[in-house]
Design a protein around this motif. Structure first.
Motif, PDB file in Angstrom:
ATOM      1  N   ILE A 214       0.835  -1.202   0.000  1.00 35.57           N
ATOM      2  CA  ILE A 214       0.000   0.000   0.000  1.00 35.57           C
ATOM      3  C   ILE A 214       0.870   1.252   0.000  1.00 35.57           C
ATOM      4  CG2 ILE A 214      -1.910  -1.150   1.188  1.00 35.57           C
ATOM      5  CD1 ILE A 214      -1.038   0.280   3.746  1.00 35.57           C
ATOM      6  N   THR A 215       0.324   2.305  -0.582  1.00 33.34           N
ATOM      7  CA  THR A 215       0.950   3.627  -0.583  1.00 33.34           C
ATOM      8  C   THR A 215      -0.135   4.669  -0.363  1.00 33.34           C
ATOM      9  OG1 THR A 215       2.689   2.938  -2.124  1.00 33.34           O
ATOM     10  CG2 THR A 215       2.309   5.295  -1.884  1.00 33.34           C
ATOM     11  N   VAL A 216       0.064   5.539   0.596  1.00 35.71           N
ATOM     12  CA  VAL A 216      -0.882   6.620   0.883  1.00 35.71           C
ATOM     13  C   VAL A 216      -0.108   7.932   0.895  1.00 35.71           C
ATOM     14  CG1 VAL A 216      -2.575   7.580   2.485  1.00 35.71           C
ATOM     15  CG2 VAL A 216      -2.320   5.102   2.287  1.00 35.71           C
ATOM     16  N   ASN A 217      -0.519   8.873   0.070  1.00 36.67           N
ATOM     17  CA  ASN A 217       0.089  10.208   0.032  1.00 36.67           C
ATOM     18  C   ASN A 217      -0.976  11.254   0.359  1.00 36.67           C
ATOM     19  OD1 ASN A 217       2.715   9.352  -0.882  1.00 36.67           O
ATOM     20  ND2 ASN A 217       1.793   9.001  -2.895  1.00 36.67           N
ATOM     21  N   LEU A 218      -0.676  12.127   1.291  1.00 37.02           N
ATOM     22  CA  LEU A 218      -1.590  13.191   1.689  1.00 37.02           C
ATOM     23  C   LEU A 218      -0.871  14.527   1.617  1.00 37.02           C
ATOM     24  CD1 LEU A 218      -3.189  11.559   4.867  1.00 37.02           C
ATOM     25  CD2 LEU A 218      -4.132  11.593   2.547  1.00 37.02           C
ATOM     26  N   LYS A 219      -1.579  15.542   1.144  1.00 36.18           N
ATOM     27  CA  LYS A 219      -0.997  16.879   1.055  1.00 36.18           C
ATOM     28  C   LYS A 219      -1.988  17.904   1.571  1.00 36.18           C
ATOM     29  CE  LYS A 219       1.107  20.247  -2.086  1.00 36.18           C
ATOM     30  NZ  LYS A 219       1.522  20.536  -3.480  1.00 36.18           N
ATOM     31  N   LEU A 220      -1.559  18.672   2.552  1.00 35.98           N
ATOM     32  CA  LEU A 220      -2.364  19.764   3.090  1.00 35.98           C
ATOM     33  C   LEU A 220      -2.213  20.980   2.195  1.00 35.98           C
ATOM     34  CD1 LEU A 220      -4.079  20.819   5.546  1.00 35.98           C
ATOM     35  CD2 LEU A 220      -1.922  21.648   6.493  1.00 35.98           C
ATOM     36  N   HIS A 221      -3.327  21.553   1.768  1.00 32.79           N
ATOM     37  CA  HIS A 221      -3.244  22.729   0.895  1.00 32.79           C
ATOM     38  C   HIS A 221      -2.623  23.895   1.645  1.00 32.79           C
ATOM     39  CE1 HIS A 221      -4.466  25.981  -1.834  1.00 32.79           C
ATOM     40  NE2 HIS A 221      -4.542  25.026  -2.761  1.00 32.79           N
ATOM     41  N   GLU A 222      -1.816  24.666   0.926  1.00 36.55           N
ATOM     42  CA  GLU A 222      -1.055  25.745   1.561  1.00 36.55           C
ATOM     43  C   GLU A 222      -1.926  26.828   2.167  1.00 36.55           C
ATOM     44  OE1 GLU A 222      -0.293  28.040  -2.720  1.00 36.55           O
ATOM     45  OE2 GLU A 222       1.379  27.166  -1.602  1.00 36.55           O
ATOM     46  N   SER A 223      -3.173  26.960   1.705  1.00 36.03           N
ATOM     47  CA  SER A 223      -4.051  27.987   2.244  1.00 36.03           C
ATOM     48  C   SER A 223      -4.752  27.558   3.531  1.00 36.03           C
ATOM     49  CB  SER A 223      -5.105  28.379   1.205  1.00 36.03           C
ATOM     50  OG  SER A 223      -5.968  27.280   0.933  1.00 36.03           O
ATOM     51  N   VAL A 224      -4.659  26.276   3.882  1.00 34.52           N
ATOM     52  CA  VAL A 224      -5.331  25.760   5.073  1.00 34.52           C
ATOM     53  C   VAL A 224      -4.409  25.906   6.277  1.00 34.52           C
ATOM     54  CG1 VAL A 224      -6.369  23.718   6.140  1.00 34.52           C
ATOM     55  CG2 VAL A 224      -6.676  24.145   3.699  1.00 34.52           C
ATOM     56  N   LYS A 225      -4.952  26.310   7.401  1.00 37.96           N
ATOM     57  CA  LYS A 225      -4.171  26.497   8.620  1.00 37.96           C
ATOM     58  C   LYS A 225      -3.517  25.194   9.046  1.00 37.96           C
ATOM     59  CE  LYS A 225      -4.620  27.869  13.462  1.00 37.96           C
ATOM     60  NZ  LYS A 225      -5.553  28.313  14.534  1.00 37.96           N
ATOM     61  N   ASN A 226      -2.212  25.224   9.258  1.00 36.83           N
ATOM     62  CA  ASN A 226      -1.451  24.031   9.644  1.00 36.83           C
ATOM     63  C   ASN A 226      -1.309  23.986  11.161  1.00 36.83           C
ATOM     64  OD1 ASN A 226       0.094  21.743   9.653  1.00 36.83           O
ATOM     65  ND2 ASN A 226       1.946  22.699   8.854  1.00 36.83           N
ATOM     66  N   GLY A 227      -2.402  23.732  11.830  1.00 38.66           N
ATOM     67  CA  GLY A 227      -2.402  23.625  13.285  1.00 38.66           C
ATOM     68  C   GLY A 227      -3.608  22.829  13.734  1.00 38.66           C
ATOM     69  N   PHE A 228      -3.397  21.582  14.163  1.00 34.98           N
ATOM     70  CA  PHE A 228      -4.477  20.660  14.483  1.00 34.98           C
ATOM     71  C   PHE A 228      -4.513  20.365  15.977  1.00 34.98           C
ATOM     72  CE2 PHE A 228      -3.046  19.945  10.209  1.00 34.98           C
ATOM     73  CZ  PHE A 228      -4.174  19.667   9.471  1.00 34.98           C
ATOM     74  N   GLU A 229      -5.700  20.110  16.476  1.00 40.25           N
ATOM     75  CA  GLU A 229      -5.806  19.486  17.791  1.00 40.25           C
ATOM     76  C   GLU A 229      -5.476  18.005  17.680  1.00 40.25           C
ATOM     77  OE1 GLU A 229      -9.348  20.160  19.938  1.00 40.25           O
ATOM     78  OE2 GLU A 229      -9.273  22.355  19.758  1.00 40.25           O
ATOM     79  N   TYR A 230      -5.888  17.406  16.565  1.00 43.86           N
ATOM     80  CA  TYR A 230      -5.530  16.024  16.249  1.00 43.86           C
ATOM     81  C   TYR A 230      -5.702  15.816  14.756  1.00 43.86           C
ATOM     82  CZ  TYR A 230     -10.601  15.420  16.322  1.00 43.86           C
ATOM     83  OH  TYR A 230     -11.940  15.553  16.083  1.00 43.86           O
ATOM     84  N   CYS A 231      -4.988  14.848  14.228  1.00 37.32           N
ATOM     85  CA  CYS A 231      -5.111  14.487  12.815  1.00 37.32           C
ATOM     86  C   CYS A 231      -4.720  13.025  12.676  1.00 37.32           C
ATOM     87  CB  CYS A 231      -4.225  15.375  11.946  1.00 37.32           C
ATOM     88  SG  CYS A 231      -4.376  15.018  10.170  1.00 37.32           S
ATOM     89  N   GLU A 232      -5.660  12.186  12.230  1.00 42.48           N
ATOM     90  CA  GLU A 232      -5.431  10.755  12.088  1.00 42.48           C
ATOM     91  C   GLU A 232      -5.997  10.263  10.765  1.00 42.48           C
ATOM     92  OE1 GLU A 232      -5.795   9.497  16.834  1.00 42.48           O
ATOM     93  OE2 GLU A 232      -7.142   8.660  15.332  1.00 42.48           O
ATOM     94  N   ALA A 233      -5.336   9.252  10.209  1.00 42.43           N
ATOM     95  CA  ALA A 233      -5.832   8.568   9.020  1.00 42.43           C
ATOM     96  C   ALA A 233      -6.072   7.110   9.388  1.00 42.43           C
ATOM     97  CB  ALA A 233      -4.824   8.674   7.879  1.00 42.43           C
ATOM     98  N   HIS A 234      -7.291   6.623   9.154  1.00 41.60           N
ATOM     99  CA  HIS A 234      -7.652   5.236   9.445  1.00 41.60           C
ATOM    100  C   HIS A 234      -7.747   4.459   8.134  1.00 41.60           C
ATOM    101  CE1 HIS A 234      -9.568   6.130  13.641  1.00 41.60           C
ATOM    102  NE2 HIS A 234      -8.364   6.648  13.495  1.00 41.60           N
ATOM    103  N   ILE A 235      -7.032   3.348   8.067  1.00 47.70           N
ATOM    104  CA  ILE A 235      -6.983   2.527   6.852  1.00 47.70           C
ATOM    105  C   ILE A 235      -7.553   1.150   7.190  1.00 47.70           C
ATOM    106  CG2 ILE A 235      -5.510   1.699   4.975  1.00 47.70           C
ATOM    107  CD1 ILE A 235      -3.402   3.722   5.931  1.00 47.70           C
ATOM    108  N   PRO A 236      -8.837   0.909   6.895  1.00 42.31           N
ATOM    109  CA  PRO A 236      -9.447  -0.386   7.216  1.00 42.31           C
ATOM    110  C   PRO A 236      -9.219  -1.399   6.088  1.00 42.31           C
ATOM    111  CG  PRO A 236     -11.123   1.110   6.406  1.00 42.31           C
ATOM    112  CD  PRO A 236      -9.834   1.879   6.396  1.00 42.31           C
ATOM    113  N   PHE A 237      -9.249  -2.680   6.470  1.00 42.15           N
ATOM    114  CA  PHE A 237      -9.120  -3.769   5.503  1.00 42.15           C
ATOM    115  C   PHE A 237     -10.284  -4.732   5.713  1.00 42.15           C
ATOM    116  CE2 PHE A 237      -4.850  -2.191   6.258  1.00 42.15           C
ATOM    117  CZ  PHE A 237      -4.388  -1.979   4.969  1.00 42.15           C
ATOM    118  N   PHE A 238     -11.064  -4.941   4.651  1.00 39.62           N
ATOM    119  CA  PHE A 238     -12.269  -5.751   4.738  1.00 39.62           C
ATOM    120  C   PHE A 238     -12.059  -7.102   4.064  1.00 39.62           C
ATOM    121  CE2 PHE A 238     -13.631  -1.337   4.821  1.00 39.62           C
ATOM    122  CZ  PHE A 238     -14.516  -1.323   5.882  1.00 39.62           C
TER     123      PHE A 238
END
Length: 476
Positions: free
Chosen positions: A316-340
């Protein structure tokens, strides 16, 4: 739109009992005037319980044929019953069942019962069903242990004074009502004598500092195809919610003509062109003040998810990019990858460029904890191999299944929260909030961007490209 009586009847362990009941004498007097010679008085709880169980054929003695109940002339209607009590009948008695509890309610019929009016013409039917549904939802929030159930029933007795004053339902969301002041919802049992001290026309007084809370909620839906010949699409929706503990709904509302729409652009409605001004008398709980739509220039996070299958291995390969106009300051940030439909994860050998990776306890989900900030490049990636049991190997553990996510069809869910930010720039001006009251309330406004669920789904095609779908993304 009033009710004459409400009952909660328990059926645990084969023995029926009355867990809670409430009657409204003022509504009963109105029923006597409306129904005339066809009026039947609401009986004692035990008599009503036995009559209802007979009507529902829920006792062993009532399995045989009963003329008024089982005759071919009788027309049965779902959840609305005619209960024979002595020489008269109670109609319409609304009954709902869940988790060995019967929820029953007798709405007021504001006309003669002869001839019998159709159910859809009765004003109180919808309110009575909403009241029973609210009670049912509130009780199912507990673990159904005896102490918890006793506490819930005690709370219901107190909350009915607010939800249904003088027999007229005004609020049926008991869950939200529970978030109000503790004085409204006692956590310990109280005696019937204490309940009687509170007048029905003024069921409670808020104790605390006056405060107004306003929150902006946004929702984005997007589809990302990762193809040059197909344009990515997305749209944003929003609501403004408000909670005001100063004014009760019974207070006279401000004249609706004061409501004004300012600076509305008739040519382009895709942008927020405010400011908009609203005058209203809010209820006690959170409510949706208004809705809006906007076409934001970009999705907050762009993503790509690729998968390659080799026997019981998944690369698997997952690439994520935050847009430059969006505030880069999170209380939390998670990515969930389920397998069925693959069984439990035996081993995961993955590398992340930022954050940390965990395998869930159920062995069917990878949790990528990105953290409170994206790196300076605003890009993060995950690559690796996930190993599953060989095909045909017995698996006795409970695993995720999904009829759609088979083969190389999968998705990624993103969960994050950004304080003091919205994509559209929509906000509530704290200094423009005016409260017409002798008290001086504290004004609290909140604009927070939160995606509860951003789904990135992909389907491999002939040229090994991917389809990214962002769905059910919520921004607060």
């Amino acid at each position: 739109m009033s009710v004459r009586a409400i009952w909660l009847l328990g059926l645990e362990k084969g023995a029926a009992s009355v867990k809670m009941s409430r009657r409204y004498p003022t509504v009963e007097k109105r029923a006597r005037n409306f129904n005339g010679k066809n009026y039947t008085e609401v009986p004692e709880d035990k008599i009503f319980l036995n009559a209802l169980l007979t009507e529902l054929s829920m006792t062993e003695l009532d399995k045989n044929f009963v003329e008024h109940r089982d005759s071919c002339c009788r027309i049965n209607r779902t959840s609305a019953y005619e209960i024979a009590v002595g020489d008269g009948v109670l109609w319409p008695v609304l009954v709902m069942t869940q988790n060995a509890i019967l929820y029953a309610c007798l709405p007021l019929v504001e006309q003669s019962l002869t001839p019998r009016p159709p159910l859809f013409s009765l004003r109180g039917i919808s309110s009575a069903f909403a009241l029973l549904s609210g009670l049912m939802t509130f009780l199912t929030m507990t673990q159904r242990s005896e102490p918890e159930m006793t506490t819930k029933l005690t709370q219901i007795s107190a909350m009915l004074m607010h939800a249904c004053p003088l027999g007229t339902p005004t609020d049926t969301d008991f869950g939200l009502m529970q978030t109000l002041s503790g004085s409204l919802v006692p956590q310990t049992p109280i005696s019937s004598a204490q309940l009687q001290k509170q007048p029905a026309w003024k069921p409670g007084i808020y104790k605390g500092k006056p405060q107004v809370n306003v929150c902006v909620t946004e929702q984005i839906r997007s589809m990302q195809y990762d193809k040059n010949d197909v344009i990515d699409v997305w749209q944003e929706y929003g609501t403004v919610t408000c909670k005001d503990i100063l004014v009760h709904p019974c207070v006279s509302a401000v004249d609706s003509t004061i409501l004004a729409f300012n600076s509305v652009d008739d040519v382009d409605d895709s942008l927020f062109n405010g400011p908009y001004k609203f005058s209203f008398t809010p209820p006690l709980d959170v409510f949706k003040l208004c809705y809006y739509t906007s076409q934001v220039p970009i999705p907050p996070i762009l993503g790509c998810y690729q998968m390659k299958e080799e026997e019981q291995y998944l690369k698997i390969t997952v690439n994520l990019k935050l847009h430059e106009s969006v505030k880069n300051g999170f209380e939390y940030c998670e990515a969930h990858i389920p397998f069925f439909n693959r069984g439990p994860i035996i081993h995961a050998e993955c590398k992340v460029s930022h954050g940390q990776l965990e395998v869930s306890r159920e062995k069917s989900l990878l949790v990528w904890v990105i953290g409170q900030k994206f790196p300076k490049s605003l890009e993060v990636s995950l690559t690796g191999t996930v190993i599953f049991p060989a095909f045909g190997v017995a698996n006795h553990s409970v695993q995720l299944t999904d009829p759609f996510c088979t083969g190389l069809t999968a998705y990624v869910k993103l969960y994050f929260r950004i304080p003091d930010y919205t994509l559209t720039g929509c906000y509530v001006d704290q200094h423009s909030v005016q409260v017409y009251s002798s008290a001086k309330p504290k004004i609290v406004t909140l604009s927070v961007a939160t995606i509860k669920e951003e789904t990135a789904a992909f389907q491999r095609d002939s040229d090994s490209r991917s389809l990214i779908v962002i769905d059910k993304a919520f921004l607060f």
